[in-house]
Design an enzyme around this catalytic site. Structure first.
Site, PDB file in Angstrom:
ATOM      1  N   GLY A  31       4.598   1.588  -1.486  1.00 41.54           N
ATOM      2  CA  GLY A  31       4.893   2.000  -2.862  1.00 41.54           C
ATOM      3  C   GLY A  31       3.670   2.570  -3.546  1.00 41.54           C
ATOM      4  O   GLY A  31       2.677   2.892  -2.884  1.00 41.54           O
ATOM      5  N   ASP A  32       3.755   2.671  -4.862  1.00 49.28           N
ATOM      6  CA  ASP A  32       2.678   3.278  -5.650  1.00 49.28           C
ATOM      7  C   ASP A  32       2.265   2.274  -6.723  1.00 49.28           C
ATOM      8  O   ASP A  32       3.081   1.910  -7.584  1.00 49.28           O
ATOM      9  CB  ASP A  32       3.223   4.569  -6.298  1.00 49.28           C
ATOM     10  CG  ASP A  32       2.177   5.279  -7.146  1.00 49.28           C
ATOM     11  OD1 ASP A  32       1.105   4.694  -7.413  1.00 49.28           O
ATOM     12  OD2 ASP A  32       2.453   6.417  -7.557  1.00 49.28           O
ATOM     13  N   PHE A  33       1.007   1.812  -6.655  1.00 52.42           N
ATOM     14  CA  PHE A  33       0.613   0.765  -7.602  1.00 52.42           C
ATOM     15  C   PHE A  33       0.502   1.267  -9.038  1.00 52.42           C
ATOM     16  O   PHE A  33       0.310   0.488  -9.956  1.00 52.42           O
ATOM     17  CB  PHE A  33      -0.612  -0.033  -7.145  1.00 52.42           C
ATOM     18  CG  PHE A  33      -1.852   0.718  -6.715  1.00 52.42           C
ATOM     19  CD1 PHE A  33      -2.314   1.826  -7.391  1.00 52.42           C
ATOM     20  CD2 PHE A  33      -2.594   0.228  -5.633  1.00 52.42           C
ATOM     21  CE1 PHE A  33      -3.483   2.478  -7.001  1.00 52.42           C
ATOM     22  CE2 PHE A  33      -3.766   0.880  -5.222  1.00 52.42           C
ATOM     23  CZ  PHE A  33      -4.211   2.005  -5.920  1.00 52.42           C
TER      24      PHE A  33
ATOM     25  N   ASP B  73       0.865  -1.187   0.000  1.00 49.49           N
ATOM     26  CA  ASP B  73       0.000   0.000   0.000  1.00 49.49           C
ATOM     27  C   ASP B  73       0.899   1.234   0.000  1.00 49.49           C
ATOM     28  O   ASP B  73       2.129   1.108  -0.073  1.00 49.49           O
ATOM     29  CB  ASP B  73      -0.950  -0.013   1.221  1.00 49.49           C
ATOM     30  CG  ASP B  73      -2.240   0.774   0.966  1.00 49.49           C
ATOM     31  OD1 ASP B  73      -2.162   2.010   0.776  1.00 49.49           O
ATOM     32  OD2 ASP B  73      -3.312   0.163   0.965  1.00 49.49           O
TER      33      ASP B  73
ATOM     34  N   HIS C 184     -12.731  -0.017  -7.494  1.00 47.55           N
ATOM     35  CA  HIS C 184     -13.913   0.866  -7.479  1.00 47.55           C
ATOM     36  C   HIS C 184     -13.546   2.324  -7.152  1.00 47.55           C
ATOM     37  O   HIS C 184     -14.347   3.223  -7.366  1.00 47.55           O
ATOM     38  CB  HIS C 184     -15.012   0.328  -6.541  1.00 47.55           C
ATOM     39  CG  HIS C 184     -14.750   0.439  -5.077  1.00 47.55           C
ATOM     40  ND1 HIS C 184     -15.697   0.090  -4.131  1.00 47.55           N
ATOM     41  CD2 HIS C 184     -13.649   0.839  -4.374  1.00 47.55           C
ATOM     42  CE1 HIS C 184     -15.188   0.289  -2.935  1.00 47.55           C
ATOM     43  NE2 HIS C 184     -13.964   0.735  -3.048  1.00 47.55           N
TER      44      HIS C 184
HETATM   45  C1  LIG Z   1     -10.695   1.600  -0.400  1.00 46.43           C
HETATM   46  S1  LIG Z   1      -9.129   1.252   0.294  1.00 46.43           S
HETATM   47  C2  LIG Z   1      -9.156  -0.529   0.379  1.00 46.43           C
HETATM   48  C3  LIG Z   1      -8.172  -1.060   1.376  1.00 46.43           C
HETATM   49  C4  LIG Z   1      -8.140  -2.575   1.508  1.00 46.43           C
HETATM   50  N1  LIG Z   1      -7.906  -3.233   0.238  1.00 46.43           N
HETATM   51  C5  LIG Z   1      -9.422  -3.059   2.121  1.00 46.43           C
HETATM   52  O1  LIG Z   1     -10.320  -3.482   1.392  1.00 46.43           O
HETATM   53  O2  LIG Z   1      -9.557  -2.980   3.337  1.00 46.43           O
HETATM   54  C6  LIG Z   1      -8.050   1.565  -1.066  1.00 46.43           C
HETATM   55  C7  LIG Z   1      -6.579   1.408  -0.716  1.00 46.43           C
HETATM   56  O3  LIG Z   1      -5.807   1.799  -1.854  1.00 46.43           O
HETATM   57  C8  LIG Z   1      -4.641   2.431  -1.373  1.00 46.43           C
HETATM   58  N2  LIG Z   1      -4.039   3.259  -2.426  1.00 46.43           N
HETATM   59  C9  LIG Z   1      -4.528   4.404  -2.978  1.00 46.43           C
HETATM   60  N3  LIG Z   1      -3.689   4.878  -3.885  1.00 46.43           N
HETATM   61  C10 LIG Z   1      -2.619   4.030  -3.921  1.00 46.43           C
HETATM   62  C11 LIG Z   1      -1.420   3.986  -4.678  1.00 46.43           C
HETATM   63  N4  LIG Z   1      -1.156   4.926  -5.592  1.00 46.43           N
HETATM   64  N5  LIG Z   1      -0.554   2.964  -4.466  1.00 46.43           N
HETATM   65  C12 LIG Z   1      -0.816   2.003  -3.525  1.00 46.43           C
HETATM   66  N6  LIG Z   1      -1.968   1.978  -2.787  1.00 46.43           N
HETATM   67  C13 LIG Z   1      -2.847   2.986  -2.980  1.00 46.43           C
HETATM   68  C14 LIG Z   1      -5.155   3.253  -0.222  1.00 46.43           C
HETATM   69  O4  LIG Z   1      -4.116   3.676   0.642  1.00 46.43           O
HETATM   70  C15 LIG Z   1      -6.142   2.302   0.433  1.00 46.43           C
HETATM   71  O5  LIG Z   1      -5.546   1.532   1.442  1.00 46.43           O
END
Ligand SMILES: C[S@@+](CC[C@H](N)C(=O)[O-])C[C@H]1O[C@@H](n2cnc3c(N)ncnc32)[C@H](O)[C@@H]1O
Length: 340
Positions: free
Chosen positions: A224-226, A200, A244
């Protein structure tokens, strides 16, 4: 106009739901359910404990008792109810963080919904001056609350998920956008042979939850950054409530990073609401508006998932509904582009 059928009352009731929801938010802020956890209390005692105006607090409790939160067992004396217990802060799967976040912190964004409908764009920036993920990155309190919402939701879903899907054939499962690791902790606890990686944003990942569950030796956390890349080495990847948040083009970028990490034949599990055809009421249709307003994201139909995943090199094998949640588990296999 005499031949026009009007359900004025029905519309009035729906419109007023917004204010009932805000009353639930006030009760969550005041921790009323926590105060009632040890037994009945008068509105006077609750007002003293919460520093509120007793006649107004009584009216709030009367409203909430009318929708099944709290019950007035003697004049101006209330007990908790199963619905109100969901607001307690000390229970697994507590809805208190969700209520504080969605009905409180995010509330100004809902006032900008019309902007999203006019433009198709997110409206969070209009309300808060910066995009939703940047806003959370800049404020540790908001970030903590968001992570609590996600972890509590994962806690309630994990039993269903491990009942619906057998993770035991995998060596390493990578949870992409996995937040604080609540989901991977559940998968590892239920499947002893499996190892996990939680990926994350750097300010989100932490191994505190995995440590407290005694699972830190089987799991790694990576920041990191996905949009750039995701960790390699997994034979199954999970994206739960990630796609979503984003529009199709952003999703393709995320899925392309995941596809680059997954060997052909590897498994991708997408946990998302799947919008059913037709116009029956469904939480996913409300969450669809939430996603649009917050980040220009959307909930999707099965066909939309098949198209999206297909564009990024995945073939949808099956969609497993989960019993106690509106979220489904979409199992997809990484294929070569010409195989899709
Ligand atoms: C709606 S949350 C879902 C978290 C987890 N998968 C859950 O269902 O409990 C979306 C996740 O995407 C992560 N996220 C957003 N942008 C991101 C990025 N550029 N790189 C990595 N993670 C990211 C957020 O930090 C967050 O934890």
């Amino acid at each position: 106009m005499n031949d026009v059928t009007i359900d004025r009352t029905g519309l009035f009731d729906i419109a007023l739901n917004l204010l009932t929801a805000r009353a639930i938010h006030v009760a969550a802020e005041l921790r009323i359910a926590d105060h009632l956890a040890t037994g009945p209390a008068s509105s006077a005692r609750l007002a003293e404990a919460t520093g509120t105006h007793e006649p107004s607090l009584y009216r709030l409790l009367r409203l909430l008792a009318s929708v099944g939160l709290f019950s007035e067992t003697a004049p101006r004396t209330f007990i908790t109810t199963p619905r109100a217990n969901a607001l307690r802060s000390d229970i697994p799967g507590s809805l208190r963080p969700f209520v504080l976040h969605t009905l409180g912190l995010l509330y100004p964004a809902w006032g900008e919904m019309a902007h999203s409908i006019r433009t198709g764009e997110e409206a969070f920036t209009k309300a808060f001056g910066e995009p939703v993920w940047q806003y959370h990155a800049d404020r540790s309190e908001a970030n903590d609350l968001m992570n609590q919402v996600m972890s509590r939701e994962s806690e309630v879903m994990i039993d269903d998920m491990v009942a619906a899907y057998d993770f035991s054939s995998f060596g390493t499962v990578v949870d992409v956008g996995g937040g604080e690791g609540a989901l991977i902790a559940g998968v590892l606890a239920a499947t002893p042979g499996v190892r996990g990686i939680v990926f994350d944003q750097p300010h989100v990942v932490s191994n505190a939850l995995l440590r407290s569950a005694g699972l830190a030796d089987r799991a790694k956390v990576v920041g990191g950054d996905f949009f750039d890349s995701v960790p390699g080495g997994g034979d199954a990847y999970i994206l739960k409530w990630v796609l979503h948040d984003w529009n199709d083009e952003n999703c393709i970028e995320i899925l392309t990073s995941v596809r680059a990490a997954i060997p052909t034949g590897g498994t991708l599990l997408v946990a998302e609401s799947v919008i059913e055809p037709g116009n029956d009421p469904a939480a996913s249709k409300i969450l669809d508006m939430v996603m649009l307003v917050l980040n220009g994201g959307q909930e999707r139909t099965r066909e939309q998932f098949e198209t999206l995943l297909g564009r990024a090199g995945f073939h949808v094998k099956r969609v497993l509904p989960m019993v106690s949640s509106s979220t489904s588990l979409i199992e997809a296999i990484a294929v070569e582009p010409n195989q899709e």
